[in-house]
Design a protein around this motif. Structure first.
Motif, PDB file in Angstrom:
ATOM      1  N   HIS A 170       0.856  -1.192   0.000  1.00 22.58           N
ATOM      2  CA  HIS A 170       0.000   0.000   0.000  1.00 22.58           C
ATOM      3  C   HIS A 170       0.895   1.245   0.000  1.00 22.58           C
ATOM      4  CE1 HIS A 170      -3.407   2.550   0.854  1.00 22.58           C
ATOM      5  NE2 HIS A 170      -2.720   3.108   1.835  1.00 22.58           N
ATOM      6  N   VAL A 171       0.574   2.178  -0.865  1.00 27.28           N
ATOM      7  CA  VAL A 171       1.313   3.432  -0.930  1.00 27.28           C
ATOM      8  C   VAL A 171       0.425   4.532  -0.356  1.00 27.28           C
ATOM      9  CG1 VAL A 171       2.402   5.109  -2.467  1.00 27.28           C
ATOM     10  CG2 VAL A 171       2.548   2.664  -2.981  1.00 27.28           C
ATOM     11  N   GLN A 172       0.909   5.181   0.697  1.00 28.30           N
ATOM     12  CA  GLN A 172       0.146   6.256   1.318  1.00 28.30           C
ATOM     13  C   GLN A 172       0.296   7.529   0.492  1.00 28.30           C
ATOM     14  OE1 GLN A 172      -1.894   6.157   3.992  1.00 28.30           O
ATOM     15  NE2 GLN A 172      -2.410   8.277   3.608  1.00 28.30           N
ATOM     16  N   GLN A 173      -0.813   8.062   0.018  1.00 26.88           N
ATOM     17  CA  GLN A 173      -0.775   9.291  -0.761  1.00 26.88           C
ATOM     18  C   GLN A 173      -0.785  10.493   0.173  1.00 26.88           C
ATOM     19  OE1 GLN A 173      -4.093   9.152  -3.400  1.00 26.88           O
ATOM     20  NE2 GLN A 173      -3.209   7.599  -4.695  1.00 26.88           N
ATOM     21  N   ASP A 174      -0.215  11.601  -0.306  1.00 23.16           N
ATOM     22  CA  ASP A 174      -0.231  12.830   0.477  1.00 23.16           C
ATOM     23  C   ASP A 174      -1.635  13.405   0.483  1.00 23.16           C
ATOM     24  OD1 ASP A 174       2.492  12.682   0.952  1.00 23.16           O
ATOM     25  OD2 ASP A 174       2.997  13.863  -0.824  1.00 23.16           O
ATOM     26  N   HIS A 175      -2.033  13.888   1.630  1.00 21.87           N
ATOM     27  CA  HIS A 175      -3.333  14.514   1.744  1.00 21.87           C
ATOM     28  C   HIS A 175      -3.237  15.973   1.322  1.00 21.87           C
ATOM     29  CE1 HIS A 175      -5.207  11.136   3.750  1.00 21.87           C
ATOM     30  NE2 HIS A 175      -4.121  11.026   4.486  1.00 21.87           N
TER      31      HIS A 175
END
Length: 96
Positions: free
Chosen positions: A13-18
């Motif tokens: 899983h790649v956490q995207q920037d908010h």
């Protein structure tokens, strides 16, 4: 008796920037009626919607406001609005 051996593992899983928090809310007149616009600290517009919505009332409940957006810092962000519309705009400073 298959236990999933030989199957490919799912990708990590790649956490995207908010998106950054909106700092300014403008209520500005237009030919179709008042419009609400959200801006970041950098004066980048991140949202636009009808100013008559309930969300505008909720966001402005505890926000401080001023009238007019004629400063040069808003020239690029509000280039599609006339000087009269900009002078009559209500600018809300949203809490972060």
């Amino acid at each position: 008796m298959s236990q999933g051996f030989g199957h490919e593992l799912p990708a990590r899983h790649v956490q995207q920037d908010h998106r950054k928090v909106s700092r300014y809310l403008f209520v500005i007149g237009s030919s179709a009626g008042p419009v609400a616009k959200l801006f970041l600290d950098s004066r980048e517009q991140v949202g636009e919607f009808d100013a008559g919505t309930e969300e505008v009332a909720v966001m402005t409940r505890s926000a401080t406001s001023s009238t007019g957006a004629s400063g040069t810092e808003w020239d690029k962000a509000l280039s599609g609005h006339s000087g009269q519309e900009r002078a009559a705009a209500t600018v809300y400073l949203l809490d972060v």
